[in-house]
Design a protein around this motif. Structure first.
Motif, PDB file in Angstrom:
ATOM      1  N   ARG A   9       0.843  -1.209   0.000  1.00  0.00           N
ATOM      2  CA  ARG A   9       0.000   0.000   0.000  1.00  0.00           C
ATOM      3  C   ARG A   9       0.867   1.244   0.000  1.00  0.00           C
ATOM      4  O   ARG A   9       0.492   2.272  -0.553  1.00  0.00           O
ATOM      5  N   HIS A  10       2.027   1.156   0.663  1.00  0.00           N
ATOM      6  CA  HIS A  10       2.920   2.306   0.788  1.00  0.00           C
ATOM      7  C   HIS A  10       4.351   1.885   0.466  1.00  0.00           C
ATOM      8  O   HIS A  10       4.789   0.805   0.860  1.00  0.00           O
ATOM      9  N   ILE A  11       5.059   2.771  -0.228  1.00  0.00           N
ATOM     10  CA  ILE A  11       6.486   2.561  -0.482  1.00  0.00           C
ATOM     11  C   ILE A  11       7.222   3.775   0.061  1.00  0.00           C
ATOM     12  O   ILE A  11       6.909   4.919  -0.294  1.00  0.00           O
ATOM     13  N   LEU A  12       8.183   3.512   0.937  1.00  0.00           N
ATOM     14  CA  LEU A  12       9.052   4.554   1.497  1.00  0.00           C
ATOM     15  C   LEU A  12      10.355   4.555   0.709  1.00  0.00           C
ATOM     16  O   LEU A  12      10.945   3.497   0.495  1.00  0.00           O
ATOM     17  N   PHE A  13      10.809   5.720   0.309  1.00  0.00           N
ATOM     18  CA  PHE A  13      12.085   5.854  -0.377  1.00  0.00           C
ATOM     19  C   PHE A  13      13.022   6.699   0.465  1.00  0.00           C
ATOM     20  O   PHE A  13      12.628   7.740   0.989  1.00  0.00           O
ATOM     21  N   SER A  53       0.861   2.357  -5.631  1.00  0.00           N
ATOM     22  CA  SER A  53       1.097   2.468  -4.190  1.00  0.00           C
ATOM     23  C   SER A  53       1.289   3.935  -3.843  1.00  0.00           C
ATOM     24  O   SER A  53       1.698   4.727  -4.687  1.00  0.00           O
ATOM     25  N   VAL A  54       1.029   4.271  -2.588  1.00  0.00           N
ATOM     26  CA  VAL A  54       1.293   5.632  -2.132  1.00  0.00           C
ATOM     27  C   VAL A  54       2.776   5.698  -1.782  1.00  0.00           C
ATOM     28  O   VAL A  54       3.270   4.902  -0.988  1.00  0.00           O
ATOM     29  N   CYS A  55       3.482   6.633  -2.387  1.00  0.00           N
ATOM     30  CA  CYS A  55       4.925   6.757  -2.188  1.00  0.00           C
ATOM     31  C   CYS A  55       5.228   7.904  -1.223  1.00  0.00           C
ATOM     32  O   CYS A  55       4.550   8.941  -1.243  1.00  0.00           O
ATOM     33  N   HIS A  56       6.240   7.689  -0.395  1.00  0.00           N
ATOM     34  CA  HIS A  56       6.655   8.662   0.614  1.00  0.00           C
ATOM     35  C   HIS A  56       8.182   8.714   0.652  1.00  0.00           C
ATOM     36  O   HIS A  56       8.855   7.824   0.131  1.00  0.00           O
ATOM     37  N   LEU A  57       8.697   9.711   1.334  1.00  0.00           N
ATOM     38  CA  LEU A  57      10.138   9.834   1.536  1.00  0.00           C
ATOM     39  C   LEU A  57      10.443   9.633   3.017  1.00  0.00           C
ATOM     40  O   LEU A  57       9.725  10.162   3.871  1.00  0.00           O
ATOM     41  N   ALA A  58      11.497   8.861   3.311  1.00  0.00           N
ATOM     42  CA  ALA A  58      11.931   8.611   4.690  1.00  0.00           C
ATOM     43  C   ALA A  58      13.429   8.847   4.759  1.00  0.00           C
ATOM     44  O   ALA A  58      14.211   8.078   4.198  1.00  0.00           O
ATOM     45  N   ASP A  79       8.587  15.818  -6.531  1.00  0.00           N
ATOM     46  CA  ASP A  79       7.703  16.200  -5.425  1.00  0.00           C
ATOM     47  C   ASP A  79       6.273  15.718  -5.581  1.00  0.00           C
ATOM     48  O   ASP A  79       5.637  15.333  -4.605  1.00  0.00           O
ATOM     49  N   ASN A  80       5.740  15.713  -6.772  1.00  0.00           N
ATOM     50  CA  ASN A  80       4.334  15.338  -6.964  1.00  0.00           C
ATOM     51  C   ASN A  80       4.069  13.848  -6.771  1.00  0.00           C
ATOM     52  O   ASN A  80       2.921  13.441  -6.668  1.00  0.00           O
ATOM     53  N   TYR A  81       5.119  13.039  -6.732  1.00  0.00           N
ATOM     54  CA  TYR A  81       4.953  11.596  -6.580  1.00  0.00           C
ATOM     55  C   TYR A  81       5.027  11.143  -5.123  1.00  0.00           C
ATOM     56  O   TYR A  81       4.745   9.986  -4.826  1.00  0.00           O
ATOM     57  N   LEU A  82       5.414  12.031  -4.228  1.00  0.00           N
ATOM     58  CA  LEU A  82       5.631  11.669  -2.828  1.00  0.00           C
ATOM     59  C   LEU A  82       4.607  12.362  -1.942  1.00  0.00           C
ATOM     60  O   LEU A  82       4.522  13.587  -1.920  1.00  0.00           O
TER      61      LEU A  82
END
Length: 174
Positions: A9-13, A53-58, A79-82
Motif C-alpha cells: 500500500r505504501h512505499i518509502l524511499f 502504491s502511495v509513495c513517501h520519503l523517509a 515532489d508530486n509523486y511523494l
C-alpha cells in the motif's frame, strides 16, 4: 503492457543517493544547493509506482525540514509523486532505529507488512526496516556484494519491474 498491481500500500524511499544524488562538498539544505540531481531512473520509477502504491520519503537528513525537502524534490520533478515526508526533524529519531519506522507505521495507519522501504544503505534503510517489521529492498546501485537473503535491485528499472511483476516473494538481485 499489462502489469500486476503490487502488494504494498505504501512505499518509502530514502532520499540521499536513493532518489537524489548526495553531491560531495555540499552543505546545508539540499534545496539551496546550486545544483541538484535526481538519481537515474528515479522520476520514471516514481511515476509508474505511484499509480499502484502511495509513495513517501523517509530520510535521516538533519539540515532540512519537510518543506526544504519538498523544495529540493520539486527542482528535479519528484515532489508530486511523494505524499508524506518523514524526516529527522519531524520524528526526532534516525534510521535504523525501530522507533523511526514505528512512527511511520502509526502515521500511515497501515500494517507494517504492507509497507516497503527502498534505500541505498543496507544497514540504515534495509536492516532497520526489516527489524521494525517492514519489508525492504536494497537499491544496490554500486552492485556491492553481500551474502544476506534480502531483496535487492541494481537500478530503478529493475525495482519497477520487480514490483510490477508481482514476484514479491522472490529474493535476490534483479
Amino acid at each position: 503492457m499489462t502489469t500486476t498491481p503490487i502488494q504494498y500500500r505504501h512505499i518509502l524511499f530514502d532520499w540521499g543517493d536513493t532518489l537524489m544524488r548526495d553531491l560531495p562538498g555540499q552543505t546545508g539544505p539540499m534545496a539551496d544547493w546550486p545544483k541538484v540531481e535526481a538519481m537515474p531512473g528515479a522520476v520514471q520509477a516514481l511515476h509508474l509506482l505511484s499509480a499502484h502504491s502511495v509513495c513517501h520519503l523517509a530520510t535521516n537528513a538533519r539540515d532540512s525540514d519537510a518543506q526544504d525537502i519538498r523544495r529540493a524534490l520539486a527542482r528535479v520533478g519528484l515532489d508530486n509523486y511523494l505524499q508524506q515526508i518523514f524526516c529527522y526533524r519531524q520524528l526526532q529519531v534516525e534510521k535504523p532505529a525501530r522507533a523511526y519506522f514505528q512512527q511511520i507505521v502509526e502515521t500511515l495507519h497501515c500494517p507494517s507488512k504492507q509497507i516497503l522501504m527502498v534505500g541505498d544503505n543496507l544497514q540504515k534503510d534495509v536492516a532497520g526496516a526489516l527489524d521494525a517489521g517492514l519489508d525492504a529492498c536494497w537499491l544496490n546501485l554500486k552492485e556491492e556484494g553481500n551474502h544476506l537473503d534480502i531483496q535487492q535491485v541494481n537500478s530503478f528499472s529493475s525495482l519497477t519491474s520487480w514490483l510490477l511483476s508481482g514476484l514479491n516473494s522472490h529474493k535476490g538481485t534483479r
